[in-house]
Design a protein around this motif. Sequence first.
Motif, PDB file in Angstrom:
ATOM      1  N   PRO A  16      25.177  90.240  42.396  1.00  0.00           N
ATOM      2  CA  PRO A  16      25.721  89.163  41.702  1.00  0.00           C
ATOM      3  C   PRO A  16      26.899  89.340  40.801  1.00  0.00           C
ATOM      4  O   PRO A  16      27.281  90.626  40.298  1.00  0.00           O
ATOM      5  CB  PRO A  16      24.621  88.663  41.061  1.00  0.00           C
ATOM      6  CG  PRO A  16      23.802  89.839  40.929  1.00  0.00           C
ATOM      7  CD  PRO A  16      23.998  90.630  41.899  1.00  0.00           C
ATOM      8  N   ARG A  17      27.525  88.437  40.216  1.00  0.00           N
ATOM      9  CA  ARG A  17      28.698  88.380  39.565  1.00  0.00           C
ATOM     10  C   ARG A  17      28.468  89.238  37.960  1.00  0.00           C
ATOM     11  O   ARG A  17      29.304  90.199  37.764  1.00  0.00           O
ATOM     12  CB  ARG A  17      29.142  87.077  39.025  1.00  0.00           C
ATOM     13  CG  ARG A  17      30.318  86.985  38.152  1.00  0.00           C
ATOM     14  CD  ARG A  17      30.920  85.414  37.811  1.00  0.00           C
ATOM     15  NE  ARG A  17      29.902  84.606  37.567  1.00  0.00           N
ATOM     16  CZ  ARG A  17      30.066  83.520  37.093  1.00  0.00           C
ATOM     17  NH1 ARG A  17      30.948  82.756  37.428  1.00  0.00           N
ATOM     18  NH2 ARG A  17      28.984  82.654  36.459  1.00  0.00           N
ATOM     19  N   GLU A  18      27.359  89.047  37.534  1.00  0.00           N
ATOM     20  CA  GLU A  18      27.087  89.938  36.171  1.00  0.00           C
ATOM     21  C   GLU A  18      27.096  91.420  36.634  1.00  0.00           C
ATOM     22  O   GLU A  18      27.087  92.182  35.502  1.00  0.00           O
ATOM     23  CB  GLU A  18      25.924  89.217  35.921  1.00  0.00           C
ATOM     24  CG  GLU A  18      24.547  89.607  36.387  1.00  0.00           C
ATOM     25  CD  GLU A  18      23.208  88.952  35.668  1.00  0.00           C
ATOM     26  OE1 GLU A  18      23.075  89.389  34.662  1.00  0.00           O
ATOM     27  OE2 GLU A  18      22.608  88.327  36.344  1.00  0.00           O
ATOM     28  N   VAL A  69      29.253  92.761  38.749  1.00  0.00           N
ATOM     29  CA  VAL A  69      30.453  93.482  39.096  1.00  0.00           C
ATOM     30  C   VAL A  69      31.432  93.728  38.169  1.00  0.00           C
ATOM     31  O   VAL A  69      31.701  93.056  37.372  1.00  0.00           O
ATOM     32  CB  VAL A  69      31.065  92.316  40.289  1.00  0.00           C
ATOM     33  CG1 VAL A  69      32.295  92.533  40.739  1.00  0.00           C
ATOM     34  CG2 VAL A  69      30.043  92.205  41.514  1.00  0.00           C
ATOM     35  N   THR A  79      31.695  96.266  43.148  1.00  0.00           N
ATOM     36  CA  THR A  79      32.574  95.167  43.671  1.00  0.00           C
ATOM     37  C   THR A  79      31.549  94.237  44.405  1.00  0.00           C
ATOM     38  O   THR A  79      30.692  94.516  45.059  1.00  0.00           O
ATOM     39  CB  THR A  79      33.651  95.793  44.833  1.00  0.00           C
ATOM     40  OG1 THR A  79      33.086  96.289  45.847  1.00  0.00           O
ATOM     41  CG2 THR A  79      34.328  97.134  43.887  1.00  0.00           C
ATOM     42  N   TYR A  80      32.120  92.842  44.688  1.00  0.00           N
ATOM     43  CA  TYR A  80      31.763  91.937  45.321  1.00  0.00           C
ATOM     44  C   TYR A  80      31.302  92.336  46.958  1.00  0.00           C
ATOM     45  O   TYR A  80      30.327  91.800  47.436  1.00  0.00           O
ATOM     46  CB  TYR A  80      32.616  90.588  45.575  1.00  0.00           C
ATOM     47  CG  TYR A  80      32.463  89.904  44.013  1.00  0.00           C
ATOM     48  CD1 TYR A  80      31.537  89.405  43.465  1.00  0.00           C
ATOM     49  CD2 TYR A  80      33.698  89.987  43.343  1.00  0.00           C
ATOM     50  CE1 TYR A  80      31.241  88.714  42.203  1.00  0.00           C
ATOM     51  CE2 TYR A  80      33.744  89.417  42.071  1.00  0.00           C
ATOM     52  CZ  TYR A  80      32.310  88.821  41.589  1.00  0.00           C
ATOM     53  OH  TYR A  80      32.512  88.040  40.204  1.00  0.00           O
ATOM     54  N   ASN A 136      20.420  84.563  41.034  1.00  0.00           N
ATOM     55  CA  ASN A 136      21.486  85.168  41.035  1.00  0.00           C
ATOM     56  C   ASN A 136      22.368  85.015  42.348  1.00  0.00           C
ATOM     57  O   ASN A 136      21.970  84.832  43.298  1.00  0.00           O
ATOM     58  CB  ASN A 136      21.722  86.784  40.582  1.00  0.00           C
ATOM     59  CG  ASN A 136      21.096  86.913  39.325  1.00  0.00           C
ATOM     60  OD1 ASN A 136      21.957  86.892  38.373  1.00  0.00           O
ATOM     61  ND2 ASN A 136      19.901  87.138  39.058  1.00  0.00           N
TER      62      ASN A 136
END
Length: 220
Positions: A158-160, A162, A199-200, A220
């Motif tokens: 999830p974004r948090e 990355v 990374t994503y 998430n």
Amino acid sequence: MADHKDEPVVVIGLGRFGSALALELASRGTEVLAVDSRAKVVQSLAGELTHTVTADCTDMEALRQLGIPDFSKAVVGIGTDIESSILTTSLLVELEIEDIWAKAISRQHGRILDRIGAHHVVFPENDMGERVAHLVSGRMLDYVEVDENHAIAKIKPPRELVGVPLRDTRIRSRYGLTVVSVRTGDAGFTYATPDTVLTYSDVILILGKINDVERFAENN
């Protein structure tokens, strides 16, 4: 106790679970003795397994004639015939087989197998149902319960998580989870470290208590 990793395994009961297990073990180089009371089932696997036998494994004398006491590992794959499952398992316990795995089709069945001495009780249909439910309903790519309290999930980060070192995400203190491995691109999984930056496009394996893993994947 001696290491029996490479020793042969007897698989009793060749339904879908037992036959799939026997074939997988054989493909991994393990010697397998596959046993079932149904001659037609045994014949269908004779060309794929080296040792297949038709026998009634609820009979102690039949087990002795097959040389079962010489095995250290046994799997009871009998499912629908609960009486045969329980009796076969109890005979293996009486023969002092060191490592007995038994399939159960219900919690009550499993409790009985556990009480009579099976070392490992598995619920293949139930476990698979739970796993697929998690995959269908959530964002997990894979999900495996490693015991009654903990699970490993494969997810996209999830974004948090990355763009910063894992130590700075505080995932362990905030969620009670550990990122144990990461896969980037087509490469295989490698151990994650506090310095790992995700990374994503990465895929990660997270380990923790079942409720924490589920909550994290859903939110998430």
